[in-house]
Design an enzyme around this catalytic site. Structure first.
Site, PDB file in Angstrom:
ATOM      1  N   GLU A  80       9.794 -14.747  -9.660  1.00  0.00           N
ATOM      2  CA  GLU A  80       8.964 -13.584  -9.301  1.00  0.00           C
ATOM      3  C   GLU A  80       8.522 -12.769 -10.511  1.00  0.00           C
ATOM      4  O   GLU A  80       7.444 -12.196 -10.505  1.00  0.00           O
ATOM      5  CB  GLU A  80       9.640 -12.696  -8.258  1.00  0.00           C
ATOM      6  N   HIS A 125      20.540 -35.940  -2.959  1.00  0.00           N
ATOM      7  CA  HIS A 125      19.727 -36.261  -1.776  1.00  0.00           C
ATOM      8  C   HIS A 125      18.237 -36.024  -2.032  1.00  0.00           C
ATOM      9  O   HIS A 125      17.471 -35.888  -1.102  1.00  0.00           O
ATOM     10  CB  HIS A 125      20.214 -35.440  -0.581  1.00  0.00           C
ATOM     11  N   GLU A 172      19.245 -16.770  -5.774  1.00  0.00           N
ATOM     12  CA  GLU A 172      18.832 -15.465  -6.274  1.00  0.00           C
ATOM     13  C   GLU A 172      18.389 -15.560  -7.748  1.00  0.00           C
ATOM     14  O   GLU A 172      17.396 -14.950  -8.140  1.00  0.00           O
ATOM     15  CB  GLU A 172      19.982 -14.456  -6.086  1.00  0.00           C
ATOM     16  N   TRP A 228      -2.360  -3.000  -1.690  1.00  0.00           N
ATOM     17  CA  TRP A 228      -1.900  -4.392  -1.803  1.00  0.00           C
ATOM     18  C   TRP A 228      -2.683  -5.129  -0.721  1.00  0.00           C
ATOM     19  O   TRP A 228      -2.447  -4.934   0.471  1.00  0.00           O
ATOM     20  CB  TRP A 228      -0.402  -4.455  -1.539  1.00  0.00           C
ATOM     21  N   LYS A 272      14.677 -14.557  -8.984  1.00  0.00           N
ATOM     22  CA  LYS A 272      14.414 -13.556 -10.033  1.00  0.00           C
ATOM     23  C   LYS A 272      13.477 -14.150 -11.070  1.00  0.00           C
ATOM     24  O   LYS A 272      12.525 -13.511 -11.495  1.00  0.00           O
ATOM     25  CB  LYS A 272      15.707 -13.095 -10.726  1.00  0.00           C
ATOM     26  N   CYS A 296       0.837  -1.188   0.000  1.00  0.00           N
ATOM     27  CA  CYS A 296       0.000   0.000   0.000  1.00  0.00           C
ATOM     28  C   CYS A 296       0.882   1.252   0.000  1.00  0.00           C
ATOM     29  O   CYS A 296       1.906   1.299   0.668  1.00  0.00           O
ATOM     30  CB  CYS A 296      -0.930   0.098   1.189  1.00  0.00           C
ATOM     31  N   ARG A 340       4.263  -0.230  -4.721  1.00  0.00           N
ATOM     32  CA  ARG A 340       4.004  -0.722  -3.366  1.00  0.00           C
ATOM     33  C   ARG A 340       2.749  -1.582  -3.282  1.00  0.00           C
ATOM     34  O   ARG A 340       2.478  -2.208  -2.264  1.00  0.00           O
ATOM     35  CB  ARG A 340       3.843   0.459  -2.402  1.00  0.00           C
ATOM     36  N   ASN A 352      -1.856   2.620   5.527  1.00  0.00           N
ATOM     37  CA  ASN A 352      -0.920   1.558   5.160  1.00  0.00           C
ATOM     38  C   ASN A 352      -0.506   0.867   6.455  1.00  0.00           C
ATOM     39  O   ASN A 352      -0.116   1.538   7.405  1.00  0.00           O
ATOM     40  CB  ASN A 352       0.304   2.177   4.458  1.00  0.00           C
ATOM     41  N   GLY A 353      -0.600  -0.463   6.469  1.00  0.00           N
ATOM     42  CA  GLY A 353      -0.238  -1.205   7.681  1.00  0.00           C
ATOM     43  C   GLY A 353      -1.324  -2.223   7.992  1.00  0.00           C
ATOM     44  O   GLY A 353      -2.164  -2.526   7.134  1.00  0.00           O
ATOM     45  N   LYS A 397       6.799  -3.902  -3.553  1.00  0.00           N
ATOM     46  CA  LYS A 397       8.214  -3.602  -3.384  1.00  0.00           C
ATOM     47  C   LYS A 397       8.618  -3.545  -1.918  1.00  0.00           C
ATOM     48  O   LYS A 397       9.673  -3.992  -1.532  1.00  0.00           O
ATOM     49  CB  LYS A 397       8.505  -2.267  -4.078  1.00  0.00           C
TER      50      LYS A 397
HETATM   51  C1  F6R Z   1      13.085  -9.828  -4.706  1.00  0.00           C
HETATM   52  C2  F6R Z   1      12.843  -8.745  -3.785  1.00  0.00           C
HETATM   53  C3  F6R Z   1      12.398  -9.068  -2.418  1.00  0.00           C
HETATM   54  C4  F6R Z   1      13.061  -8.128  -1.405  1.00  0.00           C
HETATM   55  C5  F6R Z   1      12.501  -8.382   0.003  1.00  0.00           C
HETATM   56  C6  F6R Z   1      13.203  -7.545   1.049  1.00  0.00           C
HETATM   57  O1  F6R Z   1      13.544  -9.379  -5.929  1.00  0.00           O
HETATM   58  O2  F6R Z   1      12.991  -7.607  -4.132  1.00  0.00           O
HETATM   59  O3  F6R Z   1      12.633 -10.404  -2.108  1.00  0.00           O
HETATM   60  O4  F6R Z   1      14.434  -8.350  -1.437  1.00  0.00           O
HETATM   61  O5  F6R Z   1      11.141  -8.097   0.017  1.00  0.00           O
HETATM   62  O6  F6R Z   1      13.075  -6.192   0.778  1.00  0.00           O
HETATM   63  P1  F6R Z   1      14.044  -5.137   1.456  1.00  0.00           P
HETATM   64  O7  F6R Z   1      15.400  -5.372   0.905  1.00  0.00           O
HETATM   65  O8  F6R Z   1      13.481  -3.808   1.068  1.00  0.00           O
HETATM   66  O9  F6R Z   1      13.988  -5.403   2.914  1.00  0.00           O
END
Ligand code: F6R
Length: 612
Positions: A494, A510, A487, A81, A491, A2, A27, A107-108, A607
């Protein structure tokens, strides 16, 4: 999680709110809404889906609207969100009370909303959200003074909130309150903004007040009043200048922010290196506030993060153990905060977060602070909660990261923490001068090597075309590159929604090897290093099950089992993760693009994860 915005000033209110919401869309983007005051009535517009849908649903008369005889307009907006209640118009913010006197964006999460709601039986609720209870409480608590009503309401709330409200009963003011969710006031010339982040206000001002927990108050066209529940006194808060520019939040000719941010890596990493490394000396001037004595006595490091930031923590575990020779533990915030971790003295606890607002990371920080251990934040957003609450914070200087999938912040975190690791190793005298210089030299070369990778991406695009229709991918690596396999897989899943697993290559036998057949692309990191021969054995295991093997490797590394070879610049094994992740970011990007995904705003993601 949000995004909220509020404005008071003489600009066209609708333009300010919609433009702010578009910048906040990263967001949350399942529904949105705005509210303004017109002829002393609250007008509210809401829509499901993207902000563009809300924008096109607004009446044209409203768009040219300017409120009030004195020329000032005010309004609030929200992009959602969903947490409580599905994405729908009824659940979209702003929410309004029974008599349409108050309207709120939030937001929250209000954790005790059901209990509070049960005490508001005469109120008519029209959504399933936790937020709506707040506006009804304000209605109940209002006795002619908004600030009193807000104070008495927030005292009842459990959970997290950043709230902005307007009321037709005190029509010339924006009201706000904050606890555990970000809320920032932007100060312009004869105008004031309030929003979840600085990005949404950057086009208008670079002067900001970062509100603190339990702050509440009001903004009129002449003044800003901030009170705090703990002291109940008028607060003096410093105004911070943020040197991000509006150009930084443009796509600058790139198709997506994610691609732009991948390409920004050489520049931001160079900036991070040159800000701290001077020939052979590392200087952390103001950033590290710990005494040399404290640092020298550190005997253990614990690193906490979530998602991609957690992967950075994992890479650093290997690096720190190599240069510091002390135990390093890592955890994700959502696990750490609920486990009975044994925290020993002389432990440095590092918290990695791009946004500095991730709820689980912050909750972990607050737990650790109770033990009075030194805490170090690693963060990209000045003024964020992590920045303010950790004892010291390393600012990763990456500029705004807007694509939901983190790219430049990840490599920024690694470069900064590597430099910090070497700085600490020097203080603790755990590294030889020769190894220190070798690693420092390799770090210096990282931006140039990434430029080389980015200068020709045609083979990565070709691979994306070959494999974008597959349903499952496996990413394998060993040692310090194992977190890069995680990672790479993250990527891909997501942004493309393709199932992908990252695995330590030695663990294949395993269990996961059962998944492999000729349909399965296996991306394996086989760059030069002490474990290369071991990786080769794993490569054979995979190939003999007929998988399609894509290897990230260096010039001179040969194996008949590799079907597709991505040759990368050769660097020190311990620095190689910072290079190896780049082609994996690009592979995920190009696959997602071929699948026409919403790359910058993938489904179900936000984000900044400011709720638990
Ligand atoms: C993946 C991604 C998320 C963030 C996670 C933590 O590409 O962006 O997995 O890394 O939500 O976010 P921060 O770094 O803002 O605490």
């Amino acid at each position: 999680m949000c995004g909220i915005i509020g404005y008071i000033g003489k600009r066209n209110i609708i333009e300010v709110l919609i433009s702010g919401l578009k910048h906040l869309e990263y967001r949350g983007y399942d529904s949105s809404g705005i509210a303004i005051l017109k002829e002393n009535k609250i007008l509210r517009y809401r829509a499901t889906g993207k902000i563009s849908k809300l924008e096109s649903s607004l009446p044209t008369s409203l768009i040219s609207h300017q409120e009030s005889s004195n020329g000032y307009s005010l309004g609030i907006g929200h992009t959602r969100w969903a947490t409580h209640g599905k994405p729908s118009e009824e659940n979209a913010h702003p929410h309004i009370d029974c008599n349409r006197n108050f309207v709120i964006v939030h937001n929250g999460i209000i954790e005790n909303f059901l209990e509070l709601k049960s005490k508001l039986q005469h109120h008519k609720f029209s959504s399933e959200t936790d937020t709506e209870v707040v506006v009804h409480l304000i209605e109940k608590n209002y006795n002619g003074n908004m600030l009193e009503a807000i104070k008495n309401t927030i005292k009842l709330l459990e959970g997290s909130y950043a709230i902005v409200l307007i009321s037709r009963l005190e029509p010339q003011k924006l009201f706000f309150a904050r606890k555990d969710s970000p809320l920032i006031i932007g100060i312009g010339e004869d105008e004031t903004f309030i929003a979840s982040d600085v990005i949404s206000m950057l086009g208008y001002t670079n002067k900001f007040i970062f509100l603190e927990n339990y702050d509440y108050g009001e903004i009129s066209n002449t003044e800003i009043k901030i009170y705090n529940l703990n002291s109940e006194k008028l607060q003096q808060r410093s105004v911070n200048i943020v040197n991000w520019t509006p150009q930084m939040i443009e796509k600058s000719g790139f198709k997506h922010f994610m691609l732009k941010e991948i390409y920004e890596q050489p520049q931001v990493l160079r900036e991070n290196i040159t800000a701290r490394v001077f020939s052979e000396e590392i200087v952390f001037s103001e950033e590290i506030k710990f005494t040399k004595k404290l640092l020298k006595n550190i005997q253990k490091i614990l690193i906490i993060g979530c998602g991609t930031s957690y992967h950075a923590a994992l890479v650093c575990k290997y690096f720190f153990e190599h240069v510091l020779k002390i135990p390093v533990e890592t955890d994700v915030g959502s696990e750490f905060r609920y486990r009975e971790c044994i925290l020993q003295k002389n432990t440095l606890v590092i918290f990695i977060s791009q946004s500095g607002e991730t709820a689980d990371t912050l909750a972990s920080l607050r737990i650790v602070k109770q033990y009075k251990l030194p805490t170090l934040g690693v963060c990209n957003v000045i003024g964020s909660s992590l920045f303010r609450e950790a004892d010291s914070t390393i600012y990763i200087r990456c500029g705004p990261e807007i694509g939901v999938a983190s790219t430049k912040a990840f490599t920024g975190q690694l470069v900064c923490l590597y430099i910090f690791g070497l700085y600490l190793a020097k203080i603790k005298q755990t590294i030889s001068q020769k190894r220190y210089i070798e690693l420092l030299n390799s770090i210096y070369k990282v931006p140039t090597y990434i430029e080389q990778i980015l200068s020709d991406t045609s083979y990565i695009k070709q691979l994306a075309k070959m494999f974008y229709t597959k349903h499952d991918f496996l990413y394998l690596a060993r040692g310090i590159n194992y977190p890069i396999a995680l990672e790479g897989a993250l990527k891909l899943k997501e942004i493309s929604y393709i199932h992908a697993e990252g695995y330590p290559a030695g663990e294949m036998k395993h269990g996961p090897i059962a998944l492999i057949d000729k349909e399965m692309p296996v991306v394996i990191i086989a760059t030069k290093g002490s474990l290369l021969q071991k990786v080769f054995s794993n490569l054979e295991e995979v190939k003999s099950r007929e998988a399609k093997v894509i290897a990230l490797t260096n010039y001179g590394v040969e194996s008949k089992s590799i079907d597709y070879k991505l040759v990368l610049p050769e660097t020190d094994e311990f620095v190689s993760p910072i290079l190896n992740v780049v082609p994996l970011q690009l592979l995920a990007y190009y696959i997602a693009d071929l699948l026409n995904r919403e790359i910058d705003q993938p489904r179900n993601l936000a984000k900044s994860v400011t709720v638990e």
